[in-house]
Design an enzyme around this catalytic site. Sequence first.
Site, PDB file in Angstrom:
ATOM      1  N   CYS A  49       0.814  -1.222   0.000  1.00 22.99           N
ATOM      2  CA  CYS A  49       0.000   0.000   0.000  1.00 22.99           C
ATOM      3  C   CYS A  49       0.844   1.267   0.000  1.00 22.99           C
ATOM      4  O   CYS A  49       0.329   2.354  -0.267  1.00 22.99           O
ATOM      5  CB  CYS A  49      -0.943   0.009   1.196  1.00 22.99           C
ATOM      6  SG  CYS A  49      -1.983  -1.437   1.265  1.00 22.99           S
ATOM      7  N   HIS A  81      -3.390   7.127   2.216  1.00 18.00           N
ATOM      8  CA  HIS A  81      -3.745   5.816   1.662  1.00 18.00           C
ATOM      9  C   HIS A  81      -5.122   5.447   2.197  1.00 18.00           C
ATOM     10  O   HIS A  81      -5.404   5.609   3.390  1.00 18.00           O
ATOM     11  CB  HIS A  81      -2.710   4.772   2.074  1.00 18.00           C
ATOM     12  CG  HIS A  81      -3.194   3.376   1.897  1.00 18.00           C
ATOM     13  ND1 HIS A  81      -3.686   2.922   0.689  1.00 18.00           N
ATOM     14  CD2 HIS A  81      -3.302   2.330   2.772  1.00 18.00           C
ATOM     15  CE1 HIS A  81      -4.070   1.660   0.841  1.00 18.00           C
ATOM     16  NE2 HIS A  81      -3.848   1.281   2.078  1.00 18.00           N
ATOM     17  N   ASN A 114     -10.236  -0.584  -0.222  1.00 19.44           N
ATOM     18  CA  ASN A 114      -8.784  -0.406  -0.139  1.00 19.44           C
ATOM     19  C   ASN A 114      -8.167  -0.971  -1.425  1.00 19.44           C
ATOM     20  O   ASN A 114      -8.205  -2.175  -1.646  1.00 19.44           O
ATOM     21  CB  ASN A 114      -8.270  -1.156   1.097  1.00 19.44           C
ATOM     22  CG  ASN A 114      -6.769  -1.060   1.258  1.00 19.44           C
ATOM     23  OD1 ASN A 114      -6.053  -0.622   0.356  1.00 19.44           O
ATOM     24  ND2 ASN A 114      -6.281  -1.489   2.412  1.00 19.44           N
TER      25      ASN A 114
HETATM   26  N1  ACO Z   1     -18.716  -8.935   9.238  1.00 17.66           N
HETATM   27  C1  ACO Z   1     -19.225  -9.225  10.468  1.00 17.66           C
HETATM   28  N2  ACO Z   1     -18.453  -9.564  11.510  1.00 17.66           N
HETATM   29  C2  ACO Z   1     -17.126  -9.629  11.309  1.00 17.66           C
HETATM   30  C3  ACO Z   1     -16.547  -9.342  10.058  1.00 17.66           C
HETATM   31  C4  ACO Z   1     -17.399  -9.001   9.015  1.00 17.66           C
HETATM   32  N3  ACO Z   1     -16.930  -8.705   7.783  1.00 17.66           N
HETATM   33  N4  ACO Z   1     -15.201  -9.477  10.162  1.00 17.66           N
HETATM   34  C5  ACO Z   1     -14.933  -9.824  11.433  1.00 17.66           C
HETATM   35  N5  ACO Z   1     -16.104  -9.924  12.130  1.00 17.66           N
HETATM   36  C6  ACO Z   1     -16.287 -10.271  13.519  1.00 17.66           C
HETATM   37  C7  ACO Z   1     -15.145 -11.037  14.089  1.00 17.66           C
HETATM   38  O1  ACO Z   1     -15.248 -12.413  13.771  1.00 17.66           O
HETATM   39  C8  ACO Z   1     -15.285 -10.778  15.550  1.00 17.66           C
HETATM   40  O2  ACO Z   1     -16.300 -11.610  16.061  1.00 17.66           O
HETATM   41  P1  ACO Z   1     -16.141 -12.285  17.527  1.00 17.66           P
HETATM   42  O3  ACO Z   1     -16.052 -11.111  18.466  1.00 17.66           O
HETATM   43  O4  ACO Z   1     -17.377 -13.093  17.638  1.00 17.66           O
HETATM   44  O5  ACO Z   1     -14.872 -13.076  17.458  1.00 17.66           O
HETATM   45  C9  ACO Z   1     -15.823  -9.344  15.603  1.00 17.66           C
HETATM   46  O6  ACO Z   1     -16.350  -9.088  14.298  1.00 17.66           O
HETATM   47  C10 ACO Z   1     -14.768  -8.320  15.915  1.00 17.66           C
HETATM   48  O7  ACO Z   1     -13.635  -8.587  15.102  1.00 17.66           O
HETATM   49  P2  ACO Z   1     -12.373  -7.740  15.191  1.00 17.66           P
HETATM   50  O8  ACO Z   1     -11.358  -8.255  14.216  1.00 17.66           O
HETATM   51  O9  ACO Z   1     -11.994  -7.581  16.614  1.00 17.66           O
HETATM   52  O10 ACO Z   1     -12.939  -6.343  14.645  1.00 17.66           O
HETATM   53  P3  ACO Z   1     -12.274  -4.947  14.705  1.00 17.66           P
HETATM   54  O11 ACO Z   1     -13.141  -4.044  15.466  1.00 17.66           O
HETATM   55  O12 ACO Z   1     -10.813  -5.017  15.021  1.00 17.66           O
HETATM   56  O13 ACO Z   1     -12.381  -4.497  13.183  1.00 17.66           O
HETATM   57  C11 ACO Z   1     -11.078  -4.306  11.175  1.00 17.66           C
HETATM   58  C12 ACO Z   1     -11.745  -5.247  12.161  1.00 17.66           C
HETATM   59  C13 ACO Z   1     -12.137  -3.438  10.542  1.00 17.66           C
HETATM   60  C14 ACO Z   1     -10.378  -5.113  10.102  1.00 17.66           C
HETATM   61  C15 ACO Z   1     -10.095  -3.429  11.984  1.00 17.66           C
HETATM   62  O14 ACO Z   1      -9.215  -4.214  12.726  1.00 17.66           O
HETATM   63  C16 ACO Z   1      -9.319  -2.535  11.098  1.00 17.66           C
HETATM   64  O15 ACO Z   1      -9.824  -1.564  10.603  1.00 17.66           O
HETATM   65  N6  ACO Z   1      -8.020  -2.823  10.908  1.00 17.66           N
HETATM   66  C17 ACO Z   1      -7.186  -2.091   9.982  1.00 17.66           C
HETATM   67  C18 ACO Z   1      -6.837  -3.034   8.941  1.00 17.66           C
HETATM   68  C19 ACO Z   1      -6.991  -2.532   7.553  1.00 17.66           C
HETATM   69  O16 ACO Z   1      -7.678  -1.579   7.216  1.00 17.66           O
HETATM   70  N7  ACO Z   1      -6.294  -3.245   6.709  1.00 17.66           N
HETATM   71  C20 ACO Z   1      -6.268  -2.962   5.336  1.00 17.66           C
HETATM   72  C21 ACO Z   1      -5.043  -3.491   4.755  1.00 17.66           C
HETATM   73  S1  ACO Z   1      -3.648  -2.752   5.454  1.00 17.66           S
HETATM   74  C22 ACO Z   1      -3.490  -1.233   4.871  1.00 17.66           C
HETATM   75  O17 ACO Z   1      -3.929  -0.932   3.802  1.00 17.66           O
HETATM   76  C23 ACO Z   1      -2.813  -0.266   5.713  1.00 17.66           C
END
Ligand code: ACO
Length: 326
Positions: free
Chosen positions: A116, A253, A283
Amino acid sequence: MKCIRTEIIGCGHYLPSKELTNDDLSKMVDTNDEWISTRTGIRSRHIVTEGELTSDMAMHAVEMAMQASKVTAEDLDLVVVATLTPDNTTPSVSAKIAGRLGVKVGTPAFDIGAACSGFVYAMTMVDNMIRLGQIKTAAVIGVESLSKITDWTDRNTCVLFGDGAGAVIVRASDGEGLSTDTGVLATKIYADGTQYENLYTTGGVSATQSPGYIRMNGKEVFKFAVGAMSEACQEVMHQANITAEEVDWLLPHQANVRIIAGVGQKLGVPTEKVIVTVDHHGNTSAASIPLALSESVASGKIKKGDMILIPAMGAGFTWGGMLIRY
Ligand code: ACO
């Protein structure tokens, strides 16, 4: 003091015609629009159509940028493509694009793999080559077919990514060595390879002979991204002797609205000056910055002379920042 600057003289972008909404995704995996949009800000993304290649998207974007800048293939001294999803393992997408554009035989072309952060890395390399007097005019493209390395059964990742391309044409111009100059004012790139396991693909040529799928530790990526992108911005503002108040646009980004908002808050850039396209692009990794830039120029939001602060962060980890007066 007189100096050479790297000026962006035209932008282009391309999005595949096929759109995938959060509601479409909710029919594929156990998810829903509410979860995706509140956690990420993403509502829809574009996905390549059958047979559409990374190089096809790159061609559309670079042709638009060449038209906008009135540059022909003959004028190009270099073609650089930032991507992690090339058509083939070899040759590079950039060589393919150079051939398709019909640039002069012998014109160098190379791809940059910094996930990225790829576009910021590419612009840093090109800016250095221009300032050294090695080249005058270059095409710099960010393009991704992330749908090809997305595990469409994994709800943790498949809701995040999209496909697309963005491109700029840059040209050497004269500067005074001041922040009032037009062009790239400062760049800084970084990497920390110890963070490899927080964001990676499950395969690769030498490891599995197939590209694999994206896996990530979302929480770690989130935490790191906000701090790293903010620090990279501070560094380039310091280099150019600029304060956050002088920034017209923060164009980060496009990974996630919460990461973008976190960076804006840390830097003290108000929301109305923050460019967000992740809501309708998802993304798109190396494509996200030039895609957002070109879309914002086309809509009239970004104007000639605007000061743009551009941070990025991605797999590696890699990250970086760039300050441009458009
Ligand atoms: N739909 C519904 N529920 C979901 C989904 C989904 N798509 N994905 C995960 N869940 C569930 C999980 O299974 C978990 O359930 P559980 O509590 O029963 O185990 C719950 O939601 C919470 O999951 P977390 O992973 O803790 O969710 P979080 O609040 O951390 O959000 C996210 C996840 C959005 C990916 C967050 O961590 C984030 O924004 N991270 C940044 C990563 C990113 O943007 N990466 C892109 C690539 S890297 C880059 O470009 C820089």
